[in-house]
Write a protein that holds these residues in place. Structure first.
Motif, PDB file in Angstrom:
ATOM      1  N   ILE A  25       0.843  -1.200   0.000  1.00 42.89           N
ATOM      2  CA  ILE A  25       0.000   0.000   0.000  1.00 42.89           C
ATOM      3  C   ILE A  25       0.879   1.251   0.000  1.00 42.89           C
ATOM      4  N   VAL A  26       1.923   1.237   0.839  1.00 42.95           N
ATOM      5  CA  VAL A  26       2.882   2.344   0.840  1.00 42.95           C
ATOM      6  C   VAL A  26       3.567   2.432  -0.525  1.00 42.95           C
ATOM      7  N   GLY A  27       3.901   1.276  -1.089  1.00 44.98           N
ATOM      8  CA  GLY A  27       4.519   1.244  -2.409  1.00 44.98           C
ATOM      9  C   GLY A  27       3.620   1.844  -3.474  1.00 44.98           C
ATOM     10  N   LEU A  28       2.331   1.565  -3.393  1.00 45.84           N
ATOM     11  CA  LEU A  28       1.377   2.103  -4.366  1.00 45.84           C
ATOM     12  C   LEU A  28       1.301   3.625  -4.267  1.00 45.84           C
ATOM     13  N   ILE A  29       1.315   4.147  -3.052  1.00 46.38           N
ATOM     14  CA  ILE A  29       1.297   5.603  -2.860  1.00 46.38           C
ATOM     15  C   ILE A  29       2.540   6.231  -3.482  1.00 46.38           C
ATOM     16  N   ILE A  30       3.699   5.602  -3.235  1.00 45.96           N
ATOM     17  CA  ILE A  30       4.951   6.098  -3.815  1.00 45.96           C
ATOM     18  C   ILE A  30       4.861   6.093  -5.339  1.00 45.96           C
ATOM     19  N   ALA A  31       4.373   4.983  -5.897  1.00 41.39           N
ATOM     20  CA  ALA A  31       4.298   4.848  -7.353  1.00 41.39           C
ATOM     21  C   ALA A  31       3.381   5.898  -7.965  1.00 41.39           C
ATOM     22  N   LEU A  32       2.225   6.110  -7.366  1.00 46.47           N
ATOM     23  CA  LEU A  32       1.253   7.057  -7.911  1.00 46.47           C
ATOM     24  C   LEU A  32       1.801   8.481  -7.924  1.00 46.47           C
ATOM     25  N   THR A 190      19.247   5.849  -6.924  1.00 52.39           N
ATOM     26  CA  THR A 190      20.241   5.255  -6.025  1.00 52.39           C
ATOM     27  C   THR A 190      19.563   4.487  -4.905  1.00 52.39           C
ATOM     28  N   ILE A 191      18.502   5.045  -4.347  1.00 52.44           N
ATOM     29  CA  ILE A 191      17.784   4.396  -3.250  1.00 52.44           C
ATOM     30  C   ILE A 191      17.185   3.061  -3.694  1.00 52.44           C
ATOM     31  N   VAL A 192      16.530   3.050  -4.856  1.00 59.03           N
ATOM     32  CA  VAL A 192      15.881   1.818  -5.295  1.00 59.03           C
ATOM     33  C   VAL A 192      16.914   0.730  -5.584  1.00 59.03           C
ATOM     34  N   SER A 234      10.136   1.580  -8.447  1.00 65.06           N
ATOM     35  CA  SER A 234      10.357   0.941  -9.749  1.00 65.06           C
ATOM     36  C   SER A 234       9.112   1.034 -10.623  1.00 65.06           C
ATOM     37  N   PHE A 235       7.929   0.855 -10.027  1.00 63.14           N
ATOM     38  CA  PHE A 235       6.703   0.958 -10.824  1.00 63.14           C
ATOM     39  C   PHE A 235       6.489   2.388 -11.304  1.00 63.14           C
ATOM     40  N   GLY A 236       6.743   3.357 -10.431  1.00 63.11           N
ATOM     41  CA  GLY A 236       6.588   4.756 -10.821  1.00 63.11           C
ATOM     42  C   GLY A 236       7.530   5.139 -11.950  1.00 63.11           C
ATOM     43  N   LEU A 237       8.773   4.660 -11.898  1.00 63.62           N
ATOM     44  CA  LEU A 237       9.737   4.950 -12.959  1.00 63.62           C
ATOM     45  C   LEU A 237       9.365   4.246 -14.260  1.00 63.62           C
ATOM     46  N   CYS A 238       8.790   3.052 -14.152  1.00 61.48           N
ATOM     47  CA  CYS A 238       8.329   2.338 -15.355  1.00 61.48           C
ATOM     48  C   CYS A 238       7.228   3.123 -16.061  1.00 61.48           C
ATOM     49  N   VAL A 239       6.296   3.653 -15.282  1.00 58.65           N
ATOM     50  CA  VAL A 239       5.210   4.445 -15.872  1.00 58.65           C
ATOM     51  C   VAL A 239       5.784   5.648 -16.607  1.00 58.65           C
ATOM     52  N   TYR A 260      13.404  -4.653 -11.451  1.00 59.59           N
ATOM     53  CA  TYR A 260      13.415  -4.303 -10.026  1.00 59.59           C
ATOM     54  C   TYR A 260      12.015  -4.436  -9.419  1.00 59.59           C
ATOM     55  N   PHE A 261      10.995  -4.138 -10.211  1.00 64.94           N
ATOM     56  CA  PHE A 261       9.614  -4.329  -9.739  1.00 64.94           C
ATOM     57  C   PHE A 261       9.365  -5.805  -9.428  1.00 64.94           C
ATOM     58  N   GLY A 262       9.865  -6.681 -10.301  1.00 59.07           N
ATOM     59  CA  GLY A 262       9.730  -8.113 -10.052  1.00 59.07           C
ATOM     60  C   GLY A 262      10.441  -8.535  -8.775  1.00 59.07           C
ATOM     61  N   ILE A 263      11.593  -7.936  -8.500  1.00 58.07           N
ATOM     62  CA  ILE A 263      12.321  -8.241  -7.264  1.00 58.07           C
ATOM     63  C   ILE A 263      11.521  -7.769  -6.048  1.00 58.07           C
ATOM     64  N   GLY A 264      10.842  -6.631  -6.185  1.00 60.61           N
ATOM     65  CA  GLY A 264       9.977  -6.174  -5.105  1.00 60.61           C
ATOM     66  C   GLY A 264       8.840  -7.148  -4.839  1.00 60.61           C
ATOM     67  N   LEU A 265       8.259  -7.695  -5.902  1.00 58.76           N
ATOM     68  CA  LEU A 265       7.209  -8.711  -5.741  1.00 58.76           C
ATOM     69  C   LEU A 265       7.762  -9.970  -5.082  1.00 58.76           C
ATOM     70  N   LEU A 266       8.990 -10.339  -5.443  1.00 60.96           N
ATOM     71  CA  LEU A 266       9.625 -11.507  -4.846  1.00 60.96           C
ATOM     72  C   LEU A 266       9.819 -11.296  -3.347  1.00 60.96           C
ATOM     73  N   ALA A 267      10.229 -10.093  -2.962  1.00 62.21           N
ATOM     74  CA  ALA A 267      10.399  -9.778  -1.545  1.00 62.21           C
ATOM     75  C   ALA A 267       9.066  -9.881  -0.805  1.00 62.21           C
ATOM     76  N   LEU A 268       8.003  -9.392  -1.431  1.00 61.64           N
ATOM     77  CA  LEU A 268       6.675  -9.487  -0.828  1.00 61.64           C
ATOM     78  C   LEU A 268       6.277 -10.944  -0.628  1.00 61.64           C
ATOM     79  N   SER A 269       6.562 -11.790  -1.611  1.00 58.81           N
ATOM     80  CA  SER A 269       6.223 -13.208  -1.503  1.00 58.81           C
ATOM     81  C   SER A 269       7.006 -13.888  -0.387  1.00 58.81           C
ATOM     82  N   ARG A 270       8.245 -13.458  -0.160  1.00 56.63           N
ATOM     83  CA  ARG A 270       9.053 -14.028   0.929  1.00 56.63           C
ATOM     84  C   ARG A 270       8.412 -13.725   2.286  1.00 56.63           C
ATOM     85  N   LEU A 271       7.926 -12.506   2.449  1.00 59.96           N
ATOM     86  CA  LEU A 271       7.299 -12.142   3.718  1.00 59.96           C
ATOM     87  C   LEU A 271       5.969 -12.861   3.910  1.00 59.96           C
TER      88      LEU A 271
END
Length: 300
Positions: A25-32, A190-192, A234-239, A260-271
């Motif tokens: 949800i925080v990620g979606l806010i950042i992306a938007l 750099t952060i991402v 990563s999603f925001g930059l892709c858009v 990098y977006f896919g890696i973020g999804l992978l991290a979510l799946s790990r949690l």
């Protein structure tokens, strides 16, 4: 005291997993707000957002919030449970792994094609080395998607190379002066990439053997940050890369940040699968204890 920690291990993990949906949800806010800001309030000529752009401030606040949430989650995981295995594969982790692999391969191919066929720019040595090693991300992601190969020597080698590939590209971007040194987009990139690199390092530690090397606080922090900030940025930059012709000149590739977006999804799946990997907390060995005690497995 040890008995109390053992009894509370699984309830704590359950409580942690209930908070995981907050991260995307925080990620979606950042992306938007990042994508909206880049499209409507960003001046490509000077590499800065317009003065007083609300979208930029919300984006910055979202990234800061993601970092704080991830740090708090990691801190609270200290001495609460130990990792006894790599989180089991779930449909999301398999899909994210293969998605990441495809985008990593396309990223390497497109960047090498641009360098050696289209001659769009003169690459640095760091950029060339990163492009050559980027397919390691693909191999590591595919091997990590399967239980039989996720802890193999081959996976470990390619997982380490994947970390090096991202690290090299991060430095290549740092020494690329296409964007001003103080450009917020430069800092966001750099952060991402730092978030991606830390999560991939966590994957290396899990592959090496979670029972002896992976620590719960580090795993939780890196996964939580990747599942929020990395996912959103990563999603925001892709858009932006899709809609703006100036994105390529700024080093914003839809393929790389899609990876990098896919890696973020992978991290979510790990949690989301953390319950399958968590066990009672095992304290580090006491240096003053007998030799038999110090030989016990150490996981935190």
């Amino acid at each position: 005291m040890e008995k109390n920690k053992t009894e509370n291990a699984i309830p704590y993990v359950r409580s942690l997993m209930k908070k995981v949906p907050v991260l995307p949800i925080v990620g979606l806010i950042i992306a938007l707000f990042l994508s909206a800001g880049l499209v409507t309030s960003f001046n490509e000529e000077i590499g800065h957002f317009e003065y007083g752009a609300v979208t930029f401030y919300v984006t910055a606040a979202g990234i800061a919030a993601a970092a704080v949430i991830a740090a708090v989650m990691g801190k609270l995981a200290r001495e609460k449970f130990s990792l006894t295995a790599c989180p089991e594969s779930v449909p999301l982790s398999a899909a994210a792994g293969y998605f990441t692999a495809v985008l990593a391969a396309v990223t390497a191919g497109s960047e090498l094609y641009s360098i050696y066929v289209l001659f769009t720019h003169i690459p640095s040595t760091l950029e060339i080395l990163s492009c050559v090693l980027t397919p390691a991300i693909a191999v590591s992601a595919v091997l990590g998607a399967h239980e039989k190969t996720r802890g193999s020597v081959l996976r470990i080698v390619f997982a380490i190379l994947a970390v090096i590939a991202v690290n090299l590209y991060m430095f290549a971007c740092y020494f690329d002066f296409t964007l001003p040194l103080n450009s917020p987009v430069r800092n966001i990139i750099t952060i991402v990439q730092a978030g991606v690199m830390l999560f991939l390092l966590s994957e290396v530690r899990l592959a090496l053997s979670p029972e002896t090397r992976a620590t719960a606080p580090f795993f939780v922090f890196t996964s939580a940050f990747a599942a929020s900030a990395v996912l959103g940025i990563s999603f925001g930059l892709c858009v932006y890369a899709f809609v703006s012709p100036d994105a390529a000149a700024m080093g914003i590739s839809v393929y790389r940040f899609g990876c990098y977006f896919g890696i973020g999804l992978l991290a979510l799946s790990r949690l989301l699968a953390l319950g399958s990997a968590a066990g009672p907390y095992v304290a580090p060995p006491d240096p003053d204890a007998d030799d038999d005690d110090t030989n016990e497995t150490y996981t935190t």
